[in-house]
Each structure stands twice: as C-alpha cells, then as structure tokens.
Design an enzyme around this catalytic site. Sequence first.
Site, mmCIF file in Angstrom:
data_model
loop_
_atom_site.group_PDB
_atom_site.id
_atom_site.type_symbol
_atom_site.label_atom_id
_atom_site.label_comp_id
_atom_site.label_asym_id
_atom_site.label_seq_id
_atom_site.Cartn_x
_atom_site.Cartn_y
_atom_site.Cartn_z
ATOM 1 N N CYS A 77 -0.124 3.858 2.680
ATOM 2 C CA CYS A 77 0.312 3.377 4.002
ATOM 3 C C CYS A 77 1.767 3.751 4.246
ATOM 4 C CB CYS A 77 0.145 1.864 4.109
ATOM 5 S SG CYS A 77 -1.555 1.289 3.960
ATOM 6 N N CYS B 35 0.823 -1.216 0.000
ATOM 7 C CA CYS B 35 0.000 0.000 0.000
ATOM 8 C C CYS B 35 0.861 1.271 0.000
ATOM 9 C CB CYS B 35 -0.920 -0.036 1.216
ATOM 10 S SG CYS B 35 -1.823 1.487 1.506
#
Length: 194
Positions: free
Chosen positions: A121, A118
């Site tokens: 993230c 991600c």
Amino acid sequence: MKGNWSIVRKVLHRQFSTLRSSTPSSRLSTSIRPLVLAPNSISSLIARNSLFTASNIGPSIDFNFSNTSLPHRRSLCSEAGGENGVVLVKSEEEFINAMSKAQDGSLPSVFYFTAAWCGPCRFISPVIVELSKQYPDVTTYKVDIDEGGISNTISKLNITAVPTLHFFKGGSKKGEVVGADVTKLKNLMEQLYK
C-alpha cells in the site's frame, strides 16, 4: 534522517565501548547524563568522533536529527490523504455516503482500500495520488480497513487483501485491482475514465 541516526549510533558506540557489563551503573548513568541533559551536544560529539567536521554538519543537526541538506527521497509511507484529490474516509457514515454517490451514478469513483501496516500500500500510494491528479473528474476515496467503525461495513465487500481498488462508473462497479499492480491499475483507469 536515517543516516544521522547511524552516525549518532556509531558515536555512542565509540563513547561507551570502553564500558563493560561489570561497570557499576552509576558510572554508566554519569556517562549518559550529559547527552540527556544537553541533547544539542550530540553534534559536537559527532564532530569529535567521526570523519565529519563541525563545519560539514553544522547547524543542520539538531535534537530531532533533521538534516535538510540531504536529497529528498520518495517516502515509503502511505499518503495521509485529503490532499491531491484523494479523499480520506474516516467514518462509516462517510464511507456509506461515498458509496451512495458512486452507486447512484452521479460520480465516477475509485475506492482504495489500504492499511497503515501494508508495505505494498505504501508502494502504490504515490501512484494513486498521481492518477487522481491525472483524472480530476474521478473521485478517489482512501479507506483504511482498520479504521474504527468502518471495518464492519467493509467486511460485507469481501476485501480479502490490501491494497484493493474498486472502480465505479455509471452507478456500478466496473473493475477491481487486488495488490500493487501498477500496470493493471493505470490500464484500468485509462480504459474506464479517459
């Protein structure tokens, strides 16, 4: 480190640009053999085939192409967890124990649901580490949604995107942030835990 790879790539391109697709493979393999057998010779190849001199590059280049003279940049990798007040949850048992502490009211907590793949993230991870230092009484749990046995338990929480953060205080969930919204994250932390 990335810069060193581009230098090596340019050197190798120059070294082998005279080779054509019709060149026998034995000539190609003998051209590459010195690099494979003596990887430390790459720095001398760079020195001969580029604007850099050996004194500019010197011993800071080795086989793993690490160059400590480059300025440190903020990593785009998600933090490993476990340090800086962030607790890395690695198993279903650890997740259930952490959630029990948050729900019985004994511990104000933030659950940071993330994934290694991600991009957002990786962007927000340093912010979460910073906030965990700023709010030492709040335990931040980092949970990788792709981790082995955790995925079944997490599916019950309706996590539909990462990063997702759940905020617990007084035994109940008080808020949620979905996505890498740093402003919303900081405001909610201040509102709940100051």
